[in-house]
Design an enzyme around this catalytic site. Structure first.
Site, PDB file in Angstrom:
ATOM      1  N   GLU A 434       0.835  -1.227   0.000  1.00 24.06           N
ATOM      2  CA  GLU A 434       0.000   0.000   0.000  1.00 24.06           C
ATOM      3  C   GLU A 434       0.854   1.255   0.000  1.00 24.06           C
ATOM      4  O   GLU A 434       0.505   2.261   0.626  1.00 24.06           O
ATOM      5  CB  GLU A 434      -0.959   0.035   1.198  1.00 24.06           C
ATOM      6  CG  GLU A 434      -2.121  -0.896   1.114  1.00 24.06           C
ATOM      7  CD  GLU A 434      -2.757  -0.938  -0.261  1.00 24.06           C
ATOM      8  OE1 GLU A 434      -2.777   0.114  -0.952  1.00 24.06           O
ATOM      9  OE2 GLU A 434      -3.220  -2.001  -0.672  1.00 24.06           O
TER      10      GLU A 434
HETATM   11  C1  LIG Z   1       2.282  -9.698   0.383  1.00 29.46           C
HETATM   12  C2  LIG Z   1       2.127  -8.603  -0.629  1.00 29.46           C
HETATM   13  C3  LIG Z   1       0.859  -8.308  -1.109  1.00 29.46           C
HETATM   14  C4  LIG Z   1       0.707  -7.308  -2.083  1.00 29.46           C
HETATM   15  N1  LIG Z   1      -0.544  -7.048  -2.588  1.00 29.46           N
HETATM   16  C5  LIG Z   1      -0.672  -6.203  -3.641  1.00 29.46           C
HETATM   17  C6  LIG Z   1      -1.925  -6.040  -4.308  1.00 29.46           C
HETATM   18  O1  LIG Z   1      -2.943  -6.615  -3.908  1.00 29.46           O
HETATM   19  N2  LIG Z   1      -1.979  -5.243  -5.392  1.00 29.46           N
HETATM   20  C7  LIG Z   1      -0.883  -4.597  -5.867  1.00 29.46           C
HETATM   21  O2  LIG Z   1      -0.999  -3.907  -6.870  1.00 29.46           O
HETATM   22  N3  LIG Z   1       0.334  -4.713  -5.267  1.00 29.46           N
HETATM   23  C8  LIG Z   1       0.459  -5.496  -4.167  1.00 29.46           C
HETATM   24  N4  LIG Z   1       1.680  -5.650  -3.552  1.00 29.46           N
HETATM   25  C9  LIG Z   1       2.831  -4.933  -4.066  1.00 29.46           C
HETATM   26  C10 LIG Z   1       3.261  -3.787  -3.174  1.00 29.46           C
HETATM   27  O3  LIG Z   1       2.306  -2.765  -3.196  1.00 29.46           O
HETATM   28  C11 LIG Z   1       4.660  -3.352  -3.620  1.00 29.46           C
HETATM   29  O4  LIG Z   1       5.555  -4.375  -3.214  1.00 29.46           O
HETATM   30  C12 LIG Z   1       5.056  -2.012  -3.034  1.00 29.46           C
HETATM   31  O5  LIG Z   1       4.290  -0.979  -3.596  1.00 29.46           O
HETATM   32  C13 LIG Z   1       6.545  -1.698  -3.263  1.00 29.46           C
HETATM   33  O6  LIG Z   1       6.897  -1.880  -4.595  1.00 29.46           O
HETATM   34  P1  LIG Z   1       8.172  -2.783  -4.952  1.00 29.46           P
HETATM   35  O7  LIG Z   1       8.018  -4.076  -4.256  1.00 29.46           O
HETATM   36  O8  LIG Z   1       8.316  -2.807  -6.427  1.00 29.46           O
HETATM   37  O9  LIG Z   1       9.392  -2.028  -4.303  1.00 29.46           O
HETATM   38  P2  LIG Z   1      10.227  -0.844  -4.988  1.00 29.46           P
HETATM   39  O10 LIG Z   1       9.308   0.175  -5.533  1.00 29.46           O
HETATM   40  O11 LIG Z   1      11.244  -1.436  -5.873  1.00 29.46           O
HETATM   41  O12 LIG Z   1      10.935  -0.213  -3.701  1.00 29.46           O
HETATM   42  C14 LIG Z   1      12.125  -0.762  -3.127  1.00 29.46           C
HETATM   43  C15 LIG Z   1      12.621   0.218  -2.047  1.00 29.46           C
HETATM   44  O13 LIG Z   1      12.936   1.484  -2.653  1.00 29.46           O
HETATM   45  C16 LIG Z   1      12.202   2.533  -2.043  1.00 29.46           C
HETATM   46  N5  LIG Z   1      11.813   3.514  -3.065  1.00 29.46           N
HETATM   47  C17 LIG Z   1      11.284   3.258  -4.280  1.00 29.46           C
HETATM   48  N6  LIG Z   1      11.047   4.419  -4.921  1.00 29.46           N
HETATM   49  C18 LIG Z   1      11.415   5.411  -4.101  1.00 29.46           C
HETATM   50  C19 LIG Z   1      11.415   6.846  -4.190  1.00 29.46           C
HETATM   51  N7  LIG Z   1      10.953   7.477  -5.254  1.00 29.46           N
HETATM   52  N8  LIG Z   1      11.896   7.546  -3.145  1.00 29.46           N
HETATM   53  C20 LIG Z   1      12.344   6.930  -2.037  1.00 29.46           C
HETATM   54  N9  LIG Z   1      12.365   5.585  -1.901  1.00 29.46           N
HETATM   55  C21 LIG Z   1      11.910   4.841  -2.920  1.00 29.46           C
HETATM   56  C22 LIG Z   1      10.993   1.870  -1.392  1.00 29.46           C
HETATM   57  O14 LIG Z   1      10.500   2.622  -0.287  1.00 29.46           O
HETATM   58  C23 LIG Z   1      11.557   0.516  -0.977  1.00 29.46           C
HETATM   59  O15 LIG Z   1      12.187   0.631   0.262  1.00 29.46           O
HETATM   60  C24 LIG Z   1       1.843  -6.598  -2.539  1.00 29.46           C
HETATM   61  C25 LIG Z   1       3.107  -6.881  -2.015  1.00 29.46           C
HETATM   62  C26 LIG Z   1       3.265  -7.871  -1.080  1.00 29.46           C
HETATM   63  C27 LIG Z   1       4.634  -8.174  -0.557  1.00 29.46           C
END
Ligand SMILES: Cc1cc2nc3c(=O)[nH]c(=O)nc-3n(C[C@H](O)[C@H](O)[C@H](O)COP(=O)(O)OP(=O)(O)OC[C@H]3O[C@@H](n4cnc5c(N)ncnc54)[C@H](O)[C@@H]3O)c2cc1C
Length: 601
Positions: A434
């Site tokens: 989220e």
């Molecule tokens: C169990 C689970 C259930 C989920 N359910 C859903 C769902 O129902 N629907 C859905 O759409 N998604 C879902 N997700 C996905 C989830 O919303 C994403 O994992 C989350 O938004 C983070 O994206 P990412 O994993 O690609 O991490 P990334 O975006 O790659 O981030 C990696 C790190 O970099 C940091 N970061 C990235 N960009 C920036 C920035 N601009 N400035 C500062 N820091 C930054 C982040 O804070 C994080 O610490 C789920 C994830 C999990 C693990």
């Protein structure tokens, strides 16, 4: 260890902590009704759902031949929950919901989430989908789904994430092509989709972000589609299968029974979808769903903290080690000051989480439906500010509380059978999804604080100052006990004001503000938490003097003062350090990078 729903404490927060200074008094009959509702929900979650938490973590959800089988007992438990109408507590009466305040739905969801967080992730997303469809879909389109989503016989998902598009949704690639008959054909892959496939409902309604042909790049070219698993027949029943499938589920650290699905749209002819609202406004529409989901995710921090605390407290009363005054032989570990310190930290964080949860939910209710214009405006302003603060602070606390819970158990905490480790594993995901907590902090600073020059935060500070001033109106014994607490909270508010001035003096936001965003969010949350726990203590002291009004059964003034004092001592005192980190950081921007080079140099 069983779970006991903290009905009295939740009601106390609803009655004494959540309302704003100009909110009308909550009538006695309303409170009695709320108690009856919460007590009914408590029976269901304690007796039927909480016992499933551990076995469903062991069994997990299983993916086989394209279908997902949820753990034993879930079908019956979810059916009982949905058939009793718990899915629609705060959803509109026009489509079969009970139309109660969001704060009451929040209370029932807190209990469900404590009972079994993995299972709770199903109704959460369905509940958050409904306001998005109501607000943005054509009535005919929304009406196809709303009643079934509200009664829980169908469920909804939120499809944002793709392998290359997580925090940065501007990178998403799923495409939607007009089919020529008013519908669209979707092609693409979504990852991490919670309950994208399962065996608990007749139909699954996917809310999917995708790009139309020729859409602008980035977040301004994203549209919002409804894509049902089964196309809906003219009679409103599920018909032919749509061209979408689950390709697998993730093997996760926690919430193992909540299926996290990879979804494939359009293997063959394209998945049939319907556009919601106008093209390219999809991310804006999705924020209606995401704001609800952020409140619900913050609530997971409250819920897990509560369950971990209950379990640690019970263990600390049973486990005997070491000598302590007043005990012959080995004493229960709760007799040891360091164990009480750990339990106090757990309780303080849980209480602050809950106070902020219901304060936020009440602000959302005010924004949505207060009669008075000024109350509505305050509600909107605070709801916007508080949503990221609550989501990030509460979920971070959920992890800390669950981790201390393991520590209280000693070696047994590290063994899965006790369940303490599961709470910690489950608690670890809310800070990530989220919108990660880092993204919440950036949202707070760049979208909520800087645009109005800090006026919203200043209004929150002023309201909290009013709470602290009320300590002086208490009888001498309570006033004396709360004065040191109010002094810590007052310093925290001063520090928040100074940090806000520092941020707003440097517009537009640069790297320094982005570096400061997470400490700033924590500073704001601690100042708010300290003030709201003081508010609770003041209300309890007043109730003690004037009889106990309904809904205030948990208004034990000594305990409330103790809670505020422990929070002030453990966390309130952090704020001068946080302010220094924000406004006078020791490392320069170059040194921040240089620090990362040590190993590889
Ligand atoms: C169990 C689970 C259930 C989920 N359910 C859903 C769902 O129902 N629907 C859905 O759409 N998604 C879902 N997700 C996905 C989830 O919303 C994403 O994992 C989350 O938004 C983070 O994206 P990412 O994993 O690609 O991490 P990334 O975006 O790659 O981030 C990696 C790190 O970099 C940091 N970061 C990235 N960009 C920036 C920035 N601009 N400035 C500062 N820091 C930054 C982040 O804070 C994080 O610490 C789920 C994830 C999990 C693990």
């Amino acid at each position: 260890m069983t779970y006991r729903a903290p009905v009295d404490d939740i009601l106390f927060n609803l009655m004494a902590v959540a309302p704003g200074p100009s909110s009308p008094d909550i009538p006695t009959e309303t409170c009695t009704d709320w108690r009856a509702i919460l007590e009914q929900a408590a029976v269901l979650v304690e007796e039927t759902i909480a016992p499933l938490n551990r076995p469903s973590d062991v069994a997990g959800s299983v993916f086989e031949n394209g279908v997902v089988r949820t753990p034993p007992g879930w079908r019956e438990a979810y059916a009982t929950w949905a058939e009793a109408g718990w899915n629609g507590v705060s959803l509109p009466e026009s489509h079969g919901g009970a139309g109660l305040p969001i704060a009451i739905g929040t209370a029932t969801m807190e209990m469900l989430t404590s009972a079994c967080m993995a299972l709770s992730t199903l109704p959460v997303l369905t509940q958050c989908a409904v306001p998005a469809l109501l607000a943005h879909a054509e009535p005919a389109l929304a009406d196809t789904y709303l009643a079934k989503l509200i009664d829980g016989s169908w469920t909804a998902t939120m499809n944002l994430t793709e392998p290359q598009a997580g925090s940065d949704l501007g990178l998403l690639r799923t495409r939607a092509e007009p089919a020529g008959d008013g519908t669209y054909r979707l092609y693409g892959q979504k990852t991490f989709i919670t309950f994208g496939e399962h065996d608990l409902a007749e139909n699954i309604i996917h809310l999917v972000l995708a790009r139309l042909p020729g859409a602008p790049a980035g977040t301004k070219g994203i549209s919002f589609f409804v894509v049902p698993k089964f196309l809906v027949n003219a009679d409103g029943r599920p018909g032919p299968r749509n061209d979408l499938r689950c390709a697998g589920i993730e093997h996760k650290l926690g919430i193992r029974a909540s299926p996290t699905c990879t979804m494939i749209y359009g293997d063959d002819r394209g998945a049939t979808g319907w556009l919601v609202g106008e093209p390219h406004r999809g991310l804006h529409y999705m924020f209606t769903m995401m704001n609800g989901a952020r409140l619900a995710t913050g609530l997971q921090g409250v819920a897990i903290a509560e369950r971990a605390f209950q379990q640690a407290l019970a263990y600390a009363g049973e486990r005997r080690q070491g000598r302590a005054a007043g005990y012959s032989g080995a004493a229960p570990i709760i007799a040891h000051p360091d164990v009480r310190r750990m339990l106090g930290r757990m309780k303080g964080l849980t209480a602050a989480n809950r106070a902020i949860a219901y304060f936020t939910a009440a602000a959302i209710d005010d924004a949505r439906s207060a009669d008075d214009d000024a109350v509505r405006r305050r509600g909107k302003r605070f709801a916007d500010l508080l949503t990221p603060i609550f989501k990030a602070f509460s979920t971070e606390n959920g992890v800390e509380v669950a981790s201390i819970g393991i520590q209280v158990h000693g070696g047994m905490g590290y063994i899965e059978e006790t369940g303490a480790a599961q709470h910690w594993r489950d608690a670890r995901v809310p800070p990530i999804y989220e919108g990660t907590n880092g993204i919440q902090a950036i949202d707070l600073v760049t979208r909520k604080v800087l645009p109005d020059g800090g006026a919203g935060i200043q209004a929150l500070i002023e309201e909290c100052r009013g709470v602290l001033a009320s300590v002086d109106t208490l009888p001498a014994d309570f006033c004396g006990a709360l004065k040191p607490v109010a002094a810590v909270a007052s310093t925290a508010l001063d520090d928040l004001g100074t940090a806000t001035q520092w941020l707003t003096a440097r517009r537009p936001a640069g790297d320094d503000q982005l570096y400061a965003a997470s400490p700033y969010l924590r500073l704001a949350a601690i100042a708010l938490g300290a003030s709201l726990l003081t508010k609770g203590a003041v209300a309890a002291a007043r109730a003690a003097n004037g009889g106990t009004p309904p809904g205030m059964a948990a208004a034990d003034p000594k305990a409330r003062v103790g809670l505020a004092a422990v929070f002030a001592d453990e966390f309130g005192v952090e704020t001068p350090g946080l302010l220094r980190k924000i406004a006078a950081p020791v490392p320069t921007p170059e040194l921040r990078f240089a620090a990362l080079e040590v190993e590889s140099a």
